[in-house]
Design a protein around this motif. Structure first.
Motif, PDB file in Angstrom:
ATOM      1  N   LEU A 272      42.144 -49.728   4.033  1.00 37.26           N
ATOM      2  CA  LEU A 272      40.791 -49.835   3.475  1.00 37.26           C
ATOM      3  C   LEU A 272      39.723 -49.856   4.561  1.00 37.26           C
ATOM      4  CD1 LEU A 272      41.448 -52.552   0.723  1.00 37.26           C
ATOM      5  CD2 LEU A 272      41.489 -50.056   0.469  1.00 37.26           C
ATOM      6  N   ILE A 273      40.144 -49.778   5.822  1.00 37.57           N
ATOM      7  CA  ILE A 273      39.203 -49.755   6.949  1.00 37.57           C
ATOM      8  C   ILE A 273      38.776 -48.326   7.222  1.00 37.57           C
ATOM      9  CG2 ILE A 273      38.892 -50.261   9.400  1.00 37.57           C
ATOM     10  CD1 ILE A 273      41.004 -52.447   9.131  1.00 37.57           C
ATOM     11  N   VAL A 274      37.470 -48.122   7.371  1.00 34.72           N
ATOM     12  CA  VAL A 274      36.919 -46.818   7.730  1.00 34.72           C
ATOM     13  C   VAL A 274      36.245 -46.966   9.087  1.00 34.72           C
ATOM     14  CG1 VAL A 274      35.300 -44.986   7.104  1.00 34.72           C
ATOM     15  CG2 VAL A 274      36.569 -46.200   5.318  1.00 34.72           C
ATOM     16  N   GLY A 275      36.653 -46.151  10.038  1.00 32.93           N
ATOM     17  CA  GLY A 275      36.135 -46.270  11.394  1.00 32.93           C
ATOM     18  C   GLY A 275      37.254 -46.642  12.348  1.00 32.93           C
ATOM     19  N   GLU A 276      37.061 -46.346  13.593  1.00 36.50           N
ATOM     20  CA  GLU A 276      38.108 -46.563  14.587  1.00 36.50           C
ATOM     21  C   GLU A 276      37.818 -47.792  15.436  1.00 36.50           C
ATOM     22  OE1 GLU A 276      40.221 -44.242  18.372  1.00 36.50           O
ATOM     23  OE2 GLU A 276      38.625 -43.279  17.206  1.00 36.50           O
ATOM     24  N   SER A 288      33.255 -52.644  17.493  1.00 40.94           N
ATOM     25  CA  SER A 288      33.471 -51.373  16.791  1.00 40.94           C
ATOM     26  C   SER A 288      32.595 -51.291  15.548  1.00 40.94           C
ATOM     27  CB  SER A 288      34.949 -51.231  16.392  1.00 40.94           C
ATOM     28  OG  SER A 288      35.790 -51.228  17.528  1.00 40.94           O
ATOM     29  N   ASP A 289      32.286 -50.059  15.169  1.00 40.45           N
ATOM     30  CA  ASP A 289      31.485 -49.814  13.967  1.00 40.45           C
ATOM     31  C   ASP A 289      32.439 -49.617  12.798  1.00 40.45           C
ATOM     32  OD1 ASP A 289      29.566 -49.205  12.127  1.00 40.45           O
ATOM     33  OD2 ASP A 289      29.158 -47.183  12.879  1.00 40.45           O
ATOM     34  N   LEU A 290      32.669 -50.688  12.050  1.00 46.74           N
ATOM     35  CA  LEU A 290      33.655 -50.649  10.974  1.00 46.74           C
ATOM     36  C   LEU A 290      32.992 -50.703   9.607  1.00 46.74           C
ATOM     37  CD1 LEU A 290      36.410 -53.097  12.293  1.00 46.74           C
ATOM     38  CD2 LEU A 290      36.258 -50.616  12.587  1.00 46.74           C
ATOM     39  N   GLN A 291      33.565 -49.948   8.686  1.00 46.39           N
ATOM     40  CA  GLN A 291      33.188 -50.023   7.288  1.00 46.39           C
ATOM     41  C   GLN A 291      34.459 -50.209   6.462  1.00 46.39           C
ATOM     42  OE1 GLN A 291      30.981 -46.177   7.300  1.00 46.39           O
ATOM     43  NE2 GLN A 291      29.287 -47.364   6.454  1.00 46.39           N
ATOM     44  N   PHE A 292      34.264 -50.613   5.204  1.00 42.89           N
ATOM     45  CA  PHE A 292      35.401 -50.900   4.349  1.00 42.89           C
ATOM     46  C   PHE A 292      35.179 -50.285   2.971  1.00 42.89           C
ATOM     47  CE2 PHE A 292      34.503 -54.503   7.177  1.00 42.89           C
ATOM     48  CZ  PHE A 292      35.672 -54.539   7.929  1.00 42.89           C
ATOM     49  N   HIS A 293      36.273 -49.922   2.312  1.00 47.28           N
ATOM     50  CA  HIS A 293      36.162 -49.519   0.919  1.00 47.28           C
ATOM     51  C   HIS A 293      35.584 -50.692   0.128  1.00 47.28           C
ATOM     52  CE1 HIS A 293      39.621 -46.318   1.256  1.00 47.28           C
ATOM     53  NE2 HIS A 293      38.685 -46.176   2.180  1.00 47.28           N
ATOM     54  N   SER A 294      34.615 -50.421  -0.724  1.00 46.43           N
ATOM     55  CA  SER A 294      33.965 -51.492  -1.474  1.00 46.43           C
ATOM     56  C   SER A 294      34.805 -51.921  -2.673  1.00 46.43           C
ATOM     57  CB  SER A 294      32.590 -51.042  -1.969  1.00 46.43           C
ATOM     58  OG  SER A 294      31.668 -50.980  -0.910  1.00 46.43           O
ATOM     59  N   PHE A 295      34.766 -53.208  -2.942  1.00 51.69           N
ATOM     60  CA  PHE A 295      35.402 -53.780  -4.125  1.00 51.69           C
ATOM     61  C   PHE A 295      34.378 -53.733  -5.247  1.00 51.69           C
ATOM     62  CE2 PHE A 295      37.067 -57.541  -6.559  1.00 51.69           C
ATOM     63  CZ  PHE A 295      38.317 -57.002  -6.838  1.00 51.69           C
ATOM     64  N   VAL A 296      34.684 -53.000  -6.302  1.00 50.48           N
ATOM     65  CA  VAL A 296      33.692 -52.716  -7.343  1.00 50.48           C
ATOM     66  C   VAL A 296      34.271 -53.039  -8.721  1.00 50.48           C
ATOM     67  CG1 VAL A 296      32.639 -50.887  -5.945  1.00 50.48           C
ATOM     68  CG2 VAL A 296      34.448 -50.302  -7.569  1.00 50.48           C
ATOM     69  N   PRO A 298      35.805 -52.588 -12.338  1.00 49.94           N
ATOM     70  CA  PRO A 298      36.148 -53.922 -12.858  1.00 49.94           C
ATOM     71  C   PRO A 298      36.928 -54.790 -11.878  1.00 49.94           C
ATOM     72  CG  PRO A 298      37.705 -52.317 -13.680  1.00 49.94           C
ATOM     73  CD  PRO A 298      36.694 -51.535 -12.895  1.00 49.94           C
ATOM     74  N   GLY A 299      37.399 -54.206 -10.746  1.00 46.13           N
ATOM     75  CA  GLY A 299      38.151 -54.991  -9.775  1.00 46.13           C
ATOM     76  C   GLY A 299      39.026 -54.112  -8.899  1.00 46.13           C
ATOM     77  N   THR A 300      38.483 -52.954  -8.500  1.00 44.44           N
ATOM     78  CA  THR A 300      39.237 -51.988  -7.711  1.00 44.44           C
ATOM     79  C   THR A 300      38.442 -51.591  -6.469  1.00 44.44           C
ATOM     80  OG1 THR A 300      38.316 -50.157  -9.008  1.00 44.44           O
ATOM     81  CG2 THR A 300      40.426 -51.066  -9.738  1.00 44.44           C
ATOM     82  N   TYR A 301      39.109 -50.914  -5.545  1.00 49.68           N
ATOM     83  CA  TYR A 301      38.455 -50.472  -4.310  1.00 49.68           C
ATOM     84  C   TYR A 301      38.022 -49.014  -4.442  1.00 49.68           C
ATOM     85  CZ  TYR A 301      40.059 -54.796  -2.185  1.00 49.68           C
ATOM     86  OH  TYR A 301      40.257 -56.120  -1.904  1.00 49.68           O
ATOM     87  N   ASP A 302      36.799 -48.731  -3.986  1.00 50.81           N
ATOM     88  CA  ASP A 302      36.216 -47.402  -4.103  1.00 50.81           C
ATOM     89  C   ASP A 302      35.982 -46.832  -2.708  1.00 50.81           C
ATOM     90  OD1 ASP A 302      34.745 -45.117  -4.594  1.00 50.81           O
ATOM     91  OD2 ASP A 302      33.371 -46.064  -6.023  1.00 50.81           O
ATOM     92  N   GLU A 303      36.711 -45.781  -2.371  1.00 46.62           N
ATOM     93  CA  GLU A 303      36.594 -45.168  -1.046  1.00 46.62           C
ATOM     94  C   GLU A 303      35.282 -44.418  -0.870  1.00 46.62           C
ATOM     95  OE1 GLU A 303      39.109 -41.111  -2.219  1.00 46.62           O
ATOM     96  OE2 GLU A 303      39.791 -42.422  -0.601  1.00 46.62           O
ATOM     97  N   ASN A 304      34.580 -44.166  -1.968  1.00 47.52           N
ATOM     98  CA  ASN A 304      33.312 -43.440  -1.895  1.00 47.52           C
ATOM     99  C   ASN A 304      32.109 -44.367  -1.751  1.00 47.52           C
ATOM    100  OD1 ASN A 304      34.492 -40.803  -2.269  1.00 47.52           O
ATOM    101  ND2 ASN A 304      34.849 -41.403  -4.413  1.00 47.52           N
ATOM    102  N   ARG A 305      32.356 -45.645  -1.848  1.00 49.41           N
ATOM    103  CA  ARG A 305      31.279 -46.626  -1.639  1.00 49.41           C
ATOM    104  C   ARG A 305      31.726 -47.549  -0.519  1.00 49.41           C
ATOM    105  NH1 ARG A 305      29.845 -49.152  -7.430  1.00 49.41           N
ATOM    106  NH2 ARG A 305      28.483 -50.415  -6.100  1.00 49.41           N
ATOM    107  N   LEU A 306      31.052 -47.453   0.605  1.00 48.47           N
ATOM    108  CA  LEU A 306      31.492 -48.170   1.796  1.00 48.47           C
ATOM    109  C   LEU A 306      30.643 -49.411   2.042  1.00 48.47           C
ATOM    110  CD1 LEU A 306      32.212 -45.187   4.226  1.00 48.47           C
ATOM    111  CD2 LEU A 306      33.777 -46.387   2.674  1.00 48.47           C
ATOM    112  N   TRP A 307      31.309 -50.442   2.535  1.00 53.18           N
ATOM    113  CA  TRP A 307      30.667 -51.726   2.863  1.00 53.18           C
ATOM    114  C   TRP A 307      30.637 -51.845   4.380  1.00 53.18           C
ATOM    115  CZ3 TRP A 307      29.341 -55.378  -1.026  1.00 53.18           C
ATOM    116  CH2 TRP A 307      28.840 -56.594  -0.546  1.00 53.18           C
ATOM    117  N   GLY A 308      29.467 -52.121   4.911  1.00 51.75           N
ATOM    118  CA  GLY A 308      29.307 -52.156   6.361  1.00 51.75           C
ATOM    119  C   GLY A 308      29.619 -53.505   6.977  1.00 51.75           C
TER     120      GLY A 308
END
Length: 457
Positions: A272-276, A288-296, A298-308
């Motif tokens: 679920l980590i985006v970035g190196e 490091s500049d890390l982003q994460f898949h957002s928890f949205v 009803p209760g799942t992770y969305d790879e198209n919405r990133l959390w910084g």
């Protein structure tokens, strides 16, 4: 009087001109009158659609996994005196529909409540309710629990092989989750996971009943309305939480050059980590500049919405202050740790208060995942056995955590930094040495490892 043709033309021209003047004014009047009415009406309809449903006896279960062997149908809560509740849910599997039950559980312990000592403090009421609502509470009813009633089992598993998870998720009011786990020779397996919307009208009534303020006075905090900001900038009166008996600066070490560890939940969520992470140490991770898949919902992770994240705010350890405190929620003195960082936004203070050192397990760092997992803010453990929840009401537990700036104002640690909780354990050899691991958003990775000598307090 007889009008000449030219007089008639003049009158008609004057009338036409007058009509042209009146028409814009009529339009303006209609706009001024109708637009607020339409907006008000829309708001009323939105309110009705959002809060009129109070039926918790039959709610639809959503099963997002297309390849799931079991599919949820409905779930219902039958609430009795003092919130003693029976939960019934219907699951459809290869052998048809099965009804499962949780009997005589205390629903109130899954609902945000303000501790007694904070009920007359408006700022603390907001803080406690907000933090509790936006910290996940997953309650596990272990296999063999007296509360589980599944006479015929499910999908070939007997009742003694099945555990139930009921979760009030960390997405704001009304997002709940149900899971069923089976004990297998290879370990515990999730055989069903689904979601349901707890009707906000019913939720509002319960929150209002259990607290000294109405739900409506706190709705913007409990539902994260626009510009909510997780109380960012609010002055927090630490003296309201505890009395300081003694304090001193104590020895602490930032193990910044140690290798990053990822066990248990962090290992499972590494995708679920985006970035190196450029390097292999905690210092490398925090730079490091890390982003994460957002928890949205009803209760799942969305790879198209990133959390910084912005871990430069906690880049450098400045000092650590240890305290002995008296808590209104304990009869014996407890400990408090204030970890002070210097970073890109100035001072950031991670404060862990209400620590019972004897209750913190002694472990080796490579076993940190067996330590105490707690959210920042105020809340229950992320996952908790129902028997533990029965023993102590969350409003009576003294542990709390917060991130403040140099002026003791609330920092939005979730969004501005990307933090979510801490892992704690004592050293395997030295029981006075506390290991502290801050966790990222959604506990996806640890972001550091610090040791603090509590024997100096």
């Amino acid at each position: 009087m007889t009008l000449l043709p030219q007089d008639q033309e003049q009158i008609l021209s004057d009338k036409s001109s007058h009509s042209k003047e009146i028409l814009p004014r009529k339009k303006n009047f209609l706009l001024w009158f109708l637009v607020p009415a339409i907006i008000s009406g829309s708001g009323f309809l939105l309110f009705i659609s959002r809060y009129s449903n109070k039926n918790i006896e039959q709610m639809a279960l959503q099963t997002p996994a297309e390849d799931s062997t079991f599919v949820g149908s409905t779930i219902g809560f039958q609430v009795g005196d003092n919130y003693q509740t029976d939960v019934t849910f219907d699951i459809v599997g290869p052998d048809g529909e099965t009804t499962l039950n949780l009997r005589n559980i205390d629903l109130s312990r899954l609902i945000p409540q303000v501790p007694e000592f904070a009920k007359n403090n408006p700022a603390l009421r907001r803080w406690f309710l907000t933090e509790r609502e936006f910290n996940r509470q997953r309650v596990i009813f272990a296999a063999g629990s007296e509360h589980i009633d599944i006479p015929g089992g499910l999908g070939g598993y007997s009742a003694d092989q099945l555990s139930i998870g009921l979760t009030n998720n960390c997405l704001g009011a009304s997002y709940w989750e149900l899971a069923i786990y089976a004990e297998t020779p290879s370990g515990q397996e999730t055989i069903y996971q689904g979601y349901f919307d707890f009707p906000r009208g019913a939720y509002a009534d319960i929150v209002s009943d259990l607290n000294p303020v109405s739900y409506w006075s706190q709705a913007r905090n409990l539902e994260a309305w626009p510009k909510f900001g997780f109380l960012k900038g609010m002055q927090l009166d630490l003296g309201a939480f505890r009395d300081v008996v003694k304090e001193s600066e104590i020895t602490a070490t930032d193990l910044a050059d140690a290798e990053i560890m990822a066990l248990g939940e962090q290992d499972k969520k590494s995708n679920l980590i985006v970035g190196e992470i450029v390097g292999t140490t905690w210092a490398d991770l925090r730079s490091s500049d890390l982003q994460f898949h957002s928890f949205v919902p009803p209760g799942t992770y969305d790879e198209n919405r990133l959390w910084g994240s912005d871990y430069s705010q906690i880049e450098t350890l400045d000092k650590v202050i240890g305290r002995e405190i008296d808590s209104p929620l304990a009869t014996e003195p407890l400990k408090e740790v204030e970890i002070v960082f210097n970073g890109s936004e100035g001072t950031r203070k991670l404060i862990l208060t209400g620590l019972d050192m004897d209750a913190i397990p002694q472990l080796a760092p490579e076993d940190y995942s067996d330590g105490i997992y707690r959210p920042l803010g105020f809340g229950t453990p992320f996952t908790q056995d129902y028997e533990d929840l029965k023993r102590i009401n969350p409003t009576e537990h003294p542990f709390m955590a917060m991130v403040l700036d140099g002026d003791d104002r609330v920092v939005d640690y979730r969004i501005d930094i990307g933090l979510n909780g801490v892992v704690l354990h004592r050293d395997q050899e030295n029981p006075n040495l506390l290991h502290v691991y801050p966790m990222s958003y959604e506990r996806i990775t640890l972001v550091g490892h610090y040791t603090v000598d509590m024997g100096e307090v």
